[in-house]
Design an enzyme around this catalytic site. Structure first.
Site, short mmCIF file in Angstrom:
data_model
loop_
_atom_site.label_atom_id
_atom_site.label_comp_id
_atom_site.label_asym_id
_atom_site.label_seq_id
_atom_site.Cartn_x
_atom_site.Cartn_y
_atom_site.Cartn_z
N VAL A 1 0.66 -1.18 0.15
CA VAL A 1 -0.03 0.01 0.00
C VAL A 1 0.76 1.28 -0.05
CG1 VAL A 1 -0.38 0.18 2.69
CG2 VAL A 1 -2.17 0.91 0.99
N ASP A 2 2.15 1.14 0.71
CA ASP A 2 2.85 2.36 0.65
C ASP A 2 3.42 2.70 -0.95
OD1 ASP A 2 4.80 4.15 1.53
OD2 ASP A 2 6.31 2.74 2.20
N1 AR6 Z 1 -5.42 -0.30 -0.76
C1 AR6 Z 1 -5.90 -0.91 0.36
N2 AR6 Z 1 -4.93 -2.02 0.87
C2 AR6 Z 1 -3.82 -2.29 0.35
C3 AR6 Z 1 -3.24 -1.68 -1.06
C4 AR6 Z 1 -4.27 -0.92 -1.62
N3 AR6 Z 1 -3.79 0.21 -2.65
N4 AR6 Z 1 -2.34 -2.17 -1.53
C5 AR6 Z 1 -1.94 -3.15 -0.75
N5 AR6 Z 1 -2.82 -3.34 0.37
P1 AR6 Z 1 1.52 -4.02 3.15
P2 AR6 Z 1 2.72 -4.07 5.68
C6 AR6 Z 1 -3.03 -4.26 1.43
O1 AR6 Z 1 2.28 -5.22 2.73
O2 AR6 Z 1 2.32 -5.38 6.07
C7 AR6 Z 1 5.89 -1.78 2.40
O3 AR6 Z 1 6.83 -2.11 1.56
C8 AR6 Z 1 -2.20 -5.45 1.41
O4 AR6 Z 1 -3.02 -6.54 0.79
O5 AR6 Z 1 1.36 -3.09 2.03
O6 AR6 Z 1 2.53 -3.11 6.91
C9 AR6 Z 1 6.33 -0.62 3.27
O7 AR6 Z 1 7.17 0.08 2.85
C10 AR6 Z 1 -2.30 -6.09 3.13
O8 AR6 Z 1 -3.63 -6.64 3.42
O9 AR6 Z 1 2.02 -3.37 4.52
C11 AR6 Z 1 7.03 -1.46 4.37
O10 AR6 Z 1 8.20 -1.82 4.09
C12 AR6 Z 1 -2.34 -4.60 3.54
O11 AR6 Z 1 -2.61 -3.44 2.41
C13 AR6 Z 1 6.10 -2.79 4.44
O12 AR6 Z 1 5.53 -2.87 2.98
C14 AR6 Z 1 -0.92 -3.97 4.36
O13 AR6 Z 1 0.19 -4.85 3.60
C15 AR6 Z 1 4.83 -2.93 5.24
O14 AR6 Z 1 4.52 -3.94 5.55
#
Ligand code: AR6
Length: 183
Positions: free
Chosen positions: A32-33
């Site tokens: 999501v980042d």
């Molecule tokens: N909208 C809503 N949810 C989303 C989206 C979106 N556009 N894209 C992904 N998700 P993650 P973390 C969901 O991996 O576990 C990054 O590299 C995804 O399916 O984004 O906190 C950061 O820079 C999942 O359910 O975050 C950090 O290094 C949720 O968002 C690391 O990842 C969180 O997944 C953080 O990892």
């Protein structure tokens, strides 16, 4: 404070603030980042670099939150928080609770009336979505009943925007079993 669960893309939400599941560097990443940085445009990375330079030379600690403008996003602000990384041994739910609590505090401090969260730490950082949901609703409930909220938090709507039907179902089930929260 109303809680809504949606399946969708956080970057499209027309709320006052969206929360970014960032990493301590604040300089972008995957998940999501990455999506937030792409949608907000390069100004977001510049703002994060400036935060690092001016206020956070060692990065944003796990469980803390900080705001930037939303730039090209529909949301006015992005609140960046760093979830605990299970793969790095960060298994304390208090760290995850802190992400939700501190993000809500920052949002209220900005005067936000609506905020949208992703499932912080439920992706690359390896937490179970059900545990994230449980911690999240507990944190929202505590915030809603806290002195801060009683003394005039402007927050009216808290959205959880989940990227898959499966995760949205997990959040809906957790909300149904969480007591004291209306929908
Ligand atoms: N909208 C809503 N949810 C989303 C989206 C979106 N556009 N894209 C992904 N998700 P993650 P973390 C969901 O991996 O576990 C990054 O590299 C995804 O399916 O984004 O906190 C950061 O820079 C999942 O359910 O975050 C950090 O290094 C949720 O968002 C690391 O990842 C969180 O997944 C953080 O990892």
């Amino acid at each position: 404070m109303r809680i809504d669960i949606l399946r969708g893309d956080l970057t499209t939400r027309p709320v006052d603030a969206i929360v970014n599941a960032a990493n301590s560097s604040l300089l972008g990443g995957g998940g999501v980042d990455g999506a937030i940085h792409r949608a907000a445009g390069p100004e977001l990375l510049e703002a994060c670099r400036e935060l690092r330079r001016a206020d956070l030379p060692d990065g944003l600690p796990v469980g803390a939150a900080v705001a930037t403008p939303g730039f090209r996003l529909p949301a006015r602000w992005v609140i960046h928080t760093v979830g605990p990384n299970r793969h790095a041994g960060q298994t304390d739910p208090a760290l995850l609770a802190s992400c939700f609590r501190e993000s809500l505090k920052v949002a209220a401090g900005l005067g936000a009336r609506s905020i949208a969260f992703p499932a912080i730490s439920a992706g690359i950082y390896g937490w179970d979505a059900s545990q994230v949901a449980e911690v999240a609703f507990d944190a929202v409930r505590s915030f809603a009943s806290s002195a801060g909220a009683a003394s005039g938090s402007p927050l009216e709507l808290v959205e959880f925007v989940l990227f898959s039907d499966e995760t949205a179902d997990v959040f809906r089930a957790a909300l149904d079993s969480a007591s004291g929260l209306g929908r």
